[in-house]
Design a protein around this motif. Structure first.
Motif, PDB file in Angstrom:
ATOM      1  N   THR A   1      73.347  60.558  62.870  1.00 43.44           N
ATOM      2  CA  THR A   1      72.939  60.854  64.247  1.00 43.44           C
ATOM      3  C   THR A   1      71.616  61.609  64.192  1.00 43.44           C
ATOM      4  N   ARG A   2      70.648  61.174  64.978  1.00 44.03           N
ATOM      5  CA  ARG A   2      69.299  61.747  64.913  1.00 44.03           C
ATOM      6  C   ARG A   2      68.824  62.188  66.284  1.00 44.03           C
ATOM      7  N   ALA A   3      68.158  63.355  66.317  1.00 45.35           N
ATOM      8  CA  ALA A   3      67.526  63.879  67.531  1.00 45.35           C
ATOM      9  C   ALA A   3      66.040  64.075  67.264  1.00 45.35           C
ATOM     10  N   GLN A   4      65.222  63.745  68.262  1.00 47.57           N
ATOM     11  CA  GLN A   4      63.768  63.886  68.127  1.00 47.57           C
ATOM     12  C   GLN A   4      63.181  64.261  69.481  1.00 47.57           C
ATOM     13  N   VAL A   5      62.463  65.378  69.531  1.00 44.12           N
ATOM     14  CA  VAL A   5      61.765  65.767  70.762  1.00 44.12           C
ATOM     15  C   VAL A   5      60.517  64.907  70.878  1.00 44.12           C
ATOM     16  N   GLN A   6      60.267  64.407  72.088  1.00 47.81           N
ATOM     17  CA  GLN A   6      59.085  63.595  72.358  1.00 47.81           C
ATOM     18  C   GLN A   6      58.300  64.194  73.518  1.00 47.81           C
ATOM     19  N   VAL A   7      57.004  63.892  73.557  1.00 47.14           N
ATOM     20  CA  VAL A   7      56.126  64.354  74.627  1.00 47.14           C
ATOM     21  C   VAL A   7      55.408  63.135  75.210  1.00 47.14           C
ATOM     22  N   LEU A   8      55.210  63.153  76.521  1.00 51.50           N
ATOM     23  CA  LEU A   8      54.488  62.070  77.189  1.00 51.50           C
ATOM     24  C   LEU A   8      53.004  62.376  77.146  1.00 51.50           C
ATOM     25  N   ASP A   9      52.238  61.447  76.621  1.00 46.86           N
ATOM     26  CA  ASP A   9      50.781  61.580  76.548  1.00 46.86           C
ATOM     27  C   ASP A   9      50.194  60.328  77.182  1.00 46.86           C
ATOM     28  N   GLY A  10      49.644  60.489  78.369  1.00 41.62           N
ATOM     29  CA  GLY A  10      49.175  59.334  79.125  1.00 41.62           C
ATOM     30  C   GLY A  10      50.390  58.579  79.637  1.00 41.62           C
ATOM     31  N   ALA A  11      50.540  57.335  79.234  1.00 38.05           N
ATOM     32  CA  ALA A  11      51.690  56.522  79.652  1.00 38.05           C
ATOM     33  C   ALA A  11      52.634  56.239  78.493  1.00 38.05           C
ATOM     34  N   GLN A  12      52.447  56.949  77.348  1.00 36.49           N
ATOM     35  CA  GLN A  12      53.237  56.646  76.159  1.00 36.49           C
ATOM     36  C   GLN A  12      53.920  57.899  75.622  1.00 36.49           C
ATOM     37  N   TRP A  13      55.185  57.719  75.169  1.00 35.31           N
ATOM     38  CA  TRP A  13      55.937  58.810  74.554  1.00 35.31           C
ATOM     39  C   TRP A  13      55.627  58.874  73.065  1.00 35.31           C
TER      40      TRP A  13
END
Length: 135
Positions: free
Chosen positions: A64-76
């Motif tokens: 099981t994997r967790a990853q924080v993502q950030v939106l930059d423009g229109a892409q995560w």
């Protein structure tokens, strides 16, 4: 001699060894806990997020994997390394943390889960709710 041998076979003392055949595994179901909150600020520099998988019983193997993502423009984009847990518990909780991106940004946590209990399955990719955080 033949009579003695026949008697031992009848009593189970002599015979061919039989391999124990594993029976069918009981059905285990898993699902994402959709009540998981969006990532949150720990302080001015760090953001944390998590995912949780709920299973009807313990698993033989899991990833099981967790990853924080950030939106930059229109892409995560994934931030940091992400965290993978190999826990086989009925409730699998995986935390991830990373440094914030400068400015006010939109964050989410993405999760993947592969499990095995007799058969192998994968849950669809999980995406948490999103939250704006200032960095």
């Amino acid at each position: 001699m033949v009579t003695a041998l026949a008697g031992l076979v009848a009593l189970g003392g002599v015979g061919t060894a039989q391999a124990a055949e594993p029976g069918p595994q009981h059905a285990v179901t898993c699902k994402w806990d959709n009540s998981v909150n969006a990532p949150w600020s720990v302080d001015a520099e760090e953001v944390r997020g998590f995912v949780r998988v709920l299973c009807s019983d313990s698993l033989d193997d899991a990833n099981t994997r967790a990853q924080v993502q950030v939106l930059d423009g229109a892409q995560w984009f994934s931030r940091g390394e992400g965290v993978t847990s190999y826990s086989t518990a009925k409730t699998i909780h995986v935390n991830d943390s990373t440094t914030k991106q400068a400015g006010t940004c939109l964050y989410r946590t993405v999760g993947t889960h592969y499990g095995q209990h007799g058969n192998i399955w994968a849950l669809p990719t999980f995406y948490s709710n999103t939250r704006y955080l200032a960095g």
